[in-house]
Design a protein around this motif. Sequence first.
Motif, short mmCIF file in Angstrom:
data_model
loop_
_atom_site.label_atom_id
_atom_site.label_comp_id
_atom_site.label_asym_id
_atom_site.label_seq_id
_atom_site.Cartn_x
_atom_site.Cartn_y
_atom_site.Cartn_z
N GLN A 156 0.81 -1.22 0.00
CA GLN A 156 0.00 0.00 0.00
C GLN A 156 0.85 1.27 0.00
OE1 GLN A 156 -1.97 -1.16 3.71
NE2 GLN A 156 -3.92 -1.45 2.60
N VAL A 157 2.13 1.14 -0.35
CA VAL A 157 3.01 2.31 -0.26
C VAL A 157 2.53 3.47 -1.13
CG1 VAL A 157 5.09 1.05 0.41
CG2 VAL A 157 4.55 1.35 -2.02
N ARG A 173 16.44 21.15 1.23
CA ARG A 173 15.73 19.99 0.65
C ARG A 173 15.78 18.79 1.58
NH1 ARG A 173 18.78 20.55 -3.96
NH2 ARG A 173 20.57 20.11 -2.64
N CYS A 174 15.93 19.02 2.86
CA CYS A 174 16.16 17.93 3.82
C CYS A 174 15.02 16.90 3.82
CB CYS A 174 16.35 18.49 5.23
SG CYS A 174 17.87 19.43 5.44
N LEU A 175 13.80 17.36 3.84
CA LEU A 175 12.67 16.44 3.95
C LEU A 175 12.55 15.57 2.69
CD1 LEU A 175 10.47 15.66 5.95
CD2 LEU A 175 8.94 17.27 4.79
N GLU A 176 12.72 16.20 1.52
CA GLU A 176 12.64 15.45 0.27
C GLU A 176 13.78 14.44 0.14
OE1 GLU A 176 12.33 18.71 0.67
OE2 GLU A 176 11.12 19.67 -0.89
N HIS A 177 14.92 14.74 0.72
CA HIS A 177 16.05 13.81 0.68
C HIS A 177 15.85 12.67 1.67
CE1 HIS A 177 20.11 12.43 -0.02
NE2 HIS A 177 20.43 12.57 1.25
N TYR A 178 15.31 12.99 2.82
CA TYR A 178 15.16 12.00 3.90
C TYR A 178 14.08 10.97 3.61
CZ TYR A 178 13.24 10.21 8.30
OH TYR A 178 12.73 9.39 9.28
N LEU A 179 12.91 11.41 3.21
CA LEU A 179 11.76 10.51 3.14
C LEU A 179 11.96 9.29 2.23
CD1 LEU A 179 8.72 12.99 3.20
CD2 LEU A 179 9.33 11.28 4.93
N ILE A 181 14.67 7.67 1.46
CA ILE A 181 15.65 6.75 2.06
C ILE A 181 15.06 6.10 3.30
CG2 ILE A 181 17.94 6.58 3.12
CD1 ILE A 181 18.78 8.93 1.31
N SER A 182 14.38 6.89 4.13
CA SER A 182 13.79 6.37 5.35
C SER A 182 12.69 5.35 5.05
CB SER A 182 13.22 7.52 6.18
OG SER A 182 12.46 7.04 7.26
N LEU A 183 11.76 5.72 4.19
CA LEU A 183 10.62 4.85 3.90
C LEU A 183 11.04 3.62 3.11
CD1 LEU A 183 8.04 7.65 3.06
CD2 LEU A 183 8.08 6.21 5.11
N ALA A 184 12.02 3.77 2.22
CA ALA A 184 12.51 2.61 1.48
C ALA A 184 13.17 1.62 2.42
CB ALA A 184 13.49 3.06 0.40
N SER A 185 13.92 2.13 3.39
CA SER A 185 14.56 1.24 4.37
C SER A 185 13.52 0.50 5.19
CB SER A 185 15.47 2.06 5.29
OG SER A 185 16.02 1.25 6.32
N TYR A 186 12.46 1.18 5.58
CA TYR A 186 11.40 0.56 6.39
C TYR A 186 10.72 -0.58 5.65
CZ TYR A 186 7.22 0.15 9.31
OH TYR A 186 6.22 -0.33 10.11
N TYR A 187 10.45 -0.38 4.37
CA TYR A 187 9.71 -1.38 3.60
C TYR A 187 10.60 -2.33 2.81
CZ TYR A 187 5.32 1.03 4.62
OH TYR A 187 4.23 1.57 5.26
N ALA A 193 11.58 3.69 -5.64
CA ALA A 193 10.16 3.33 -5.54
C ALA A 193 9.39 4.38 -4.74
CB ALA A 193 10.01 1.96 -4.89
N ILE A 194 9.99 4.87 -3.66
CA ILE A 194 9.33 5.91 -2.85
C ILE A 194 9.36 7.23 -3.59
CG2 ILE A 194 9.29 7.07 -0.62
CD1 ILE A 194 8.68 4.08 -0.49
N ARG A 195 10.44 7.51 -4.30
CA ARG A 195 10.52 8.77 -5.04
C ARG A 195 9.43 8.85 -6.10
NH1 ARG A 195 17.01 8.16 -5.08
NH2 ARG A 195 17.41 9.33 -3.16
N GLU A 196 9.11 7.73 -6.69
CA GLU A 196 8.03 7.71 -7.67
C GLU A 196 6.71 8.05 -6.99
OE1 GLU A 196 5.93 4.67 -10.90
OE2 GLU A 196 7.84 4.14 -9.97
#
Length: 373
Positions: A156-157, A173-179, A181-187, A193-196
């Motif tokens: 459901q990502v 651009r901290c938030l756009e850079h972080y999210l 990497i963080s979410l990809a690591s979690y899943y 895939a998250i950037r898309e």
Amino acid sequence: MFRAKTVLVIGAGASVEVGLPMGSQLLKQIVKLTNIKFEFNRQNAGDHDIVEALKLCLDEGGEVTKLNKHLAAGRQLGESAKQALSIDNVIDALEDPQIELVGKIGIVRAILKAEAASPAFKSTQGMPDTMDLSQFNDTWYGSLTKILTENVRKSQVHSLFDNLEIINFNYDRCLEHYLPISLASYYGLKPEAIREVMQGLTIHRPYGIAGRLPWQTGDAPSVGFGEGSPQLLADVAQQVRTFTERVEEGEALAAMRATIAGADRVVFLGFAFHRQNVELLAQKMQSHSELVATAYQISKSDKSVIEDELGKAFEHEFVMHDTRIQLADMTCAQFFREYWRTLTAEKGDHEPFTTPDFSHHLPNIPSFQGLDG
């Protein structure tokens, strides 16, 4: 996940937790970078890349007349900065296109250097798209990941950013850079895939940005996180705006205000509530909408004034200390911990809340008086 339509309004204080400077600190850094001096034709002060960027912008060949005038403007910027609130205040007050160009290049250079210097974003083992995510455990960034992923399965990502929009007053651009990497690591996914998925996340930038990241769509020049060259500094400087250049009309402003109008919950993070920025967002909110905010180290009397100004700006039937408008004397990280249920509730789904007083044991962090909010 966010269960109600939520807007995060991000100011300078929100970036402090990941190592970026507030307005006053940013101004000092810009002054140091733009205080360019030469002795015997050799530069002995200021930033070399800014000099090269100015040469590219001015394009005067072997002549240095324009360059010297801009270097003098940079020194005036430093003199004025001794009594200024922020770099924006200096640029706005002096009404000098030379100071404006030097200041904008200085802003971009300082932001990119701060991104590169942040310990939180240091890549692990020199590998791209990696970082020690445990560095974010005590920041609101880490809490945001937890909210986004709560009850959202890997399949459901695509729905991670449902009910979320962001209005970011910062240049970084901290938030756009972080999210990604963080979410990809979690899943257990690749950041691509998250950037898309993030292409569908609306992020409004009323003051522009220090260059779009390479993965972001758009025609403007892209700059890697914490990177940059003189040519990119020259190009990207045109992507940042000051007080007088903020988005004041047209589709961008209409879209931003429509976001406020349609929100069930508006959350201000590290925002200093500068009047020109509140006025920029001014828009009638829905009668059920809630407004919650960090107001770290803001006095009780000032909070009362801010509450009144917010009520008028958003044409809300706010009553002083109404439970639908709350200013919390907390850092962003503490705010996410204490307001977890509020932030993740459906609209009208929770009981009235009160703000605990944590001022007696909060860490000694300077007041959020940055230019970005």
